[in-house]
Design a protein around this motif. Structure first.
Motif: not given
Ligand code: ZN
Length: 361
Positions: A35-39, A72-75, A147-149
Motif C-alpha cells: 500500500i503506497c502513500g500515493s494510493d 495497487g502498483h507495488e507488487f 522493488t517499486e517503492p
C-alpha cells in the motif's frame, strides 16, 4: 475475482470480472502488493491528482472516478497463463515483478490507476510478458514487492547527481524517505543524516542505513547537517573570507514529506549551493519564497518514479541483500483489510509498509 475496489471515494470489497490477457500479455496472480502513500492521496484527492496529471504528463491521468478502480502498483506476482503471441519464457508458477505499466496499442495504462485493468489489490492482474522480471532465486515475495517503492528512492539518488563528498540530509522518514536512505547507502554517501518527528520512523531510518537521526522538535536538522559537514581542520576563513563561516562539504537535501510549506522551510535551512531534491508528492498549492533560493543559489530538482533500468537494479539490490527490507514490512492484510490498513497508515508510529496479500482469507 475478489478485490478491494475504489468506488465513490471509498474502498469496498467486491467480486469483479477476472481479467483476460490480450496479445503479449500474461495473466498473473497477485502474491503481495504494498500500500503506497500515493494510493492514500488518490483516495483523498483523486480529482486533484487527475487535474494535475493532465498538465504534467504524470501518473494518475485517465481515471474516471465514477467507475471502479482497483489500485495497487507495488507488487510481486506469479505467472498463471499466457495470452496469444507470448514466448512463454516464464512458466506458470514463476514469480516476477514488473513496472506498474501495461503497454497497449491505445497507449500505456498505469496499473493501479486505471479503470481498464486491475492493480494489485485484486487477486489477478495483467502484465506485458516483455516487462516481466523474474524474482532472483530465493528472494522472499514480500521483499520483492518492495522493488517499486525502493526504486523511487534509487531514482531520486540518481537524480541528485552525486559526484562524491556530499553530505546528504533526508527530511521525512516515511516509506519515501526510507527508500532514499537505502539508495544513498548503496551509492556510498556518508554520513547520511535523516530527520523525522516520529521516534518509530527515526528507528527505521537507522535500520535502513542512516548514520545520524534528528528529532526536528529538539534539534535543527540543518544545524546538525552543518556540524557533520564541516571540513575537518578548516578554520572560519582568513583574510577576505574571515568570518564567512567554516568550509562545508557540498549539501544534497531530500524532501520526503510532501506537504505544503516543507520546500520553503528547506530552502530557508539549506546551506549555500545546496541541491534540494523534491521526492515528496505535495498535492496542494504550495508557496516558496524565491529570494531564499536566489541568495544561496540553490538548485531545486523535482523527481518522479524511476527508469526501467533503475527498477531492475533495485530488484537486484533487494535480492543481494543490499537493502535491509525486514523492518520495512510491518503488516499484511487480505482484501478485506485494505480499508482498515489505509486508516492505520495515517499514524506513523505503527506502520511503514503494509502488504496486501489478496489470497489471504
Ligand atoms: Zn508507490
Amino acid at each position: 475475482m475478489r478485490a478491494a475496489v475504489m468506488r465513490d471515494r471509498k474502498l469496498v470489497v467486491d467480486t469483479v470480472p477476472d481479467p483476460e490477457p490480450g496479445p503479449g500479455e500474461v495473466l498473473v496472480k497477485t502474491l503481495a502488493c504494498g500500500i503506497c502513500g500515493s494510493d492514500l492521496h488518490a483516495l483523498k484527492h483523486a480529482d486533484k491528482m487527475m487535474e494535475m496529471a493532465g498538465d504534467s504528463g504524470g501518473v494518475g491521468g485517465g481515471m474516471d472516478l465514477s467507475r471502479d478502480v482497483v489500485m495497487g502498483h507495488e507488487f510481486c506476482v506469479e505467472v498463471v497463463d499466457h495470452g496469444a503471441g507470448c514466448h512463454k519464457t516464464l512458466a506458470p508458477g514463476s514469480r516476477a515483478c514488473s513496472l506498474p505499466v501495461l503497454l497497449r496499442a491505445g497507449g500505456p495504462l498505469g496499473i493501479g490507476y486505471s479503470n481498464d485493468v486491475p492493480g494489485g489489490y485484486g487477486e489477478y492482474m495483467l502484465l506485458n510478458e516483455m516487462m516481466l522480471l523474474p524474482v532472483p532465486n530465493g528472494l522472499a515475495t514480500e521483499f520483492a514487492a518492495l522493488t517499486e517503492p525502493m526504486a523511487v528512492g534509487w531514482h531520486a539518488v540518481q537524480k541528485a547527481n552525486l559526484v562524491g563528498g556530499e553530505v546528504p540530509l533526508v527530511i521525512g522518514c516515511g516509506p519515501v524517505g526510507l527508500a532514499v536512505i537505502a539508495g544513498l547507502k548503496i551509492a556510498g554517501a556518508a554520513p547520511i543524516i535523516a530527520a523525522d518527528f516520529s521516534p518509530r520512523r527515526r528507528e527505521l531510518a537507522l535500520a535502513l542505513g542512516a548514520d545520524v537521526v534528528v528529532d526536528p522538535a529538539e534539534t535543527s536538522p540543518y544545524q546538525e547537517w552543518e556540524q557533520r559537514a564541516t571540513l575537518e581542520g578548516a578554520g572560519t576563513g582568513e583574510g577576505l573570507f574571515a568570518g564567512l563561516g567554516p568550509a562545508l562539504k557540498p549539501a544534497v537535501l531530500f524532501e520526503c514529506v510532501g506537504v505544503p510549506g516543507v520546500i520553503d522551510q528547506m530552502m530557508e535551512g539549506a546551506p549555500r549551493n545546496a541541491r534540494v531534491v523534491v521526492v515528496g508528492v505535495c498535492m496542494e498549492a504550495d508557496t516558496i519564497r524565491p529570494l531564499r533560493a536566489i541568495g544561496k543559489e540553490l538548485n531545486l530538482q523535482f523527481v518522479l518514479a524511476y527508469t526501467p533500468q533503475e527498477f531492475a537494479e533495485t530488484l537486484g539490490f533487494l535480492a543481494e541483500g543490499k537493502i535491509n527490507s525486514e523492518p520495512v514490512v510491518t503488516g499484511k492484510v487480505g482484501v478485506e483489510g485494505v480499508a482498515g490498513a489505509f486508516e492505520e497508515l495515517a499514524s506513523p508510529e505503527r506502520h511503514a509498509k503494509i502488504l496486501v496479500e489478496p489470497w489471504r482469507s
